[in-house]
Write a protein that holds these residues in place. Structure first.
Motif, short mmCIF file in Angstrom:
data_model
loop_
_atom_site.label_atom_id
_atom_site.label_comp_id
_atom_site.label_asym_id
_atom_site.label_seq_id
_atom_site.Cartn_x
_atom_site.Cartn_y
_atom_site.Cartn_z
N LEU A 123 4.34 -3.43 10.15
CA LEU A 123 4.49 -3.02 8.76
C LEU A 123 5.97 -2.89 8.43
O LEU A 123 6.76 -2.40 9.24
CB LEU A 123 3.82 -1.66 8.50
N TRP A 176 4.32 -0.11 1.82
CA TRP A 176 4.48 -0.94 3.00
C TRP A 176 3.63 -2.18 2.88
O TRP A 176 2.65 -2.22 2.15
CB TRP A 176 4.11 -0.17 4.28
N LEU A 183 -3.01 5.36 5.91
CA LEU A 183 -2.28 4.71 6.99
C LEU A 183 -2.42 5.51 8.28
O LEU A 183 -2.64 4.94 9.36
CB LEU A 183 -0.80 4.57 6.61
N LEU A 236 6.47 0.06 13.17
CA LEU A 236 6.79 0.18 11.75
C LEU A 236 8.30 0.11 11.58
O LEU A 236 9.04 0.76 12.32
CB LEU A 236 6.27 1.52 11.20
N ARG A 274 -5.74 4.87 9.82
CA ARG A 274 -5.81 3.53 10.43
C ARG A 274 -5.08 3.51 11.77
O ARG A 274 -5.53 2.86 12.72
CB ARG A 274 -5.23 2.50 9.48
N SER A 333 0.85 -1.18 0.00
CA SER A 333 0.00 0.00 0.00
C SER A 333 0.88 1.23 0.00
O SER A 333 2.05 1.17 0.38
CB SER A 333 -0.92 0.00 1.23
#
Length: 248
Positions: free
Chosen positions: A228, A239, A19, A181, A22, A13
């Motif tokens: 991610l 990612w 992101l 991340l 989310r 994505s």
């Protein structure tokens, strides 16, 4: 905990505002705060990505149709960097001021020449403890030129707070994280980028840093626990992974 092969099996994505939205929708992980770590090797691009994600989070807070402001680049190597401003509050009718970016805590502000990675206690005392109680944190940023800690700086207990730096996903911090991340760039490539960025004046520092970083990740790896894996792609990012709100 997700396995790395599971992350690579998922489609990539590149929707940064999506992101950010989310991440803001995850359950709080540190009191009322969703604490999101951006980890990776030194020179992998964590600061730049975190700045862009923080800007996108400000747009996400405004709802559909919002346009985040321009991304902020990383500060100069070794300089103390402050967090972004606190969350914006609505003023009733009308568009009002643009939403503020998500606050960012740079771990370079908590480390020092004597404690490159031994900053967990300071982080927990000055940042994690107050945030978990819903209070703004006040931490003392380290000045890498003056080689001393400065006057305290405020980090608000915003709904979403980013913490970026080598070791942000360490074992002691993961129970407080809403998401981890990882910047997907190899160590040697990252270190070479960092050396080019900082120039010959910092060569001796990098000579000491790289083995210290290797020892840290050998004892306390972050990448296997990432939600991610983030890669630079042209002028943006892609990612793979899934945000579950739990980190193994």
């Amino acid at each position: 905990m997700r396995h790395l092969h599971d992350l690579h099996d998922l489609p990539a994505s590149h929707d940064l505002p999506g992101l950010a939205a989310r991440l803001r929708a995850l359950p709080p992980s540190c009191g009322p705060v969703r604490l999101v770590a951006v980890d990776g090797h030194a020179g992998s691009g964590k600061s730049t990505f975190a700045a862009r994600l923080a800007e996108a989070a400000g747009g996400a807070a405004a709802g559909p149709g919002a346009r985040p402001g321009p991304a902020a680049g990383p500060g100069p190597a070794g300089a103390a960097q402050g967090p972004g401003p606190g969350p914006a509050h609505g003023t009733g009718s009308g568009p009002g001021p643009a939403p503020a970016p998500a606050p960012v805590l740079h771990l370079d502000d908590l480390a020092s020449h004597e404690e490159l990675f031994d900053w967990t206690g300071r982080l927990c005392e000055e940042v994690i403890s107050p945030l978990s109680a819903g209070r703004s944190a006040r931490y003392h940023p380290y000045d890498w030129n003056l080689r001393r800690f400065l006057e305290p700086r405020t980090l608000p207990a915003a709904p979403l707070v980013l913490v970026e730096g080598v070791g942000a996903g360490r074992r002691a911090l993961r129970p407080r994280l809403a998401a981890l991340l990882w910047m997907e760039r190899g160590a040697e490539e990252s270190w070479a980028r960092g050396r080019r960025r900082d120039g010959p004046a910092q060569a001796a520092f990098w000579d000491g840093w790289t083995p210290a970083e290797s020892r840290h990740f050998a004892a306390d790896p972050s990448r296997p626990y990432a939600d991610l894996l983030v890669c630079e792609s042209g002028a943006g990012y892609t990612w793979r992974g899934a945000l579950t709100g739990t980190i193994g």
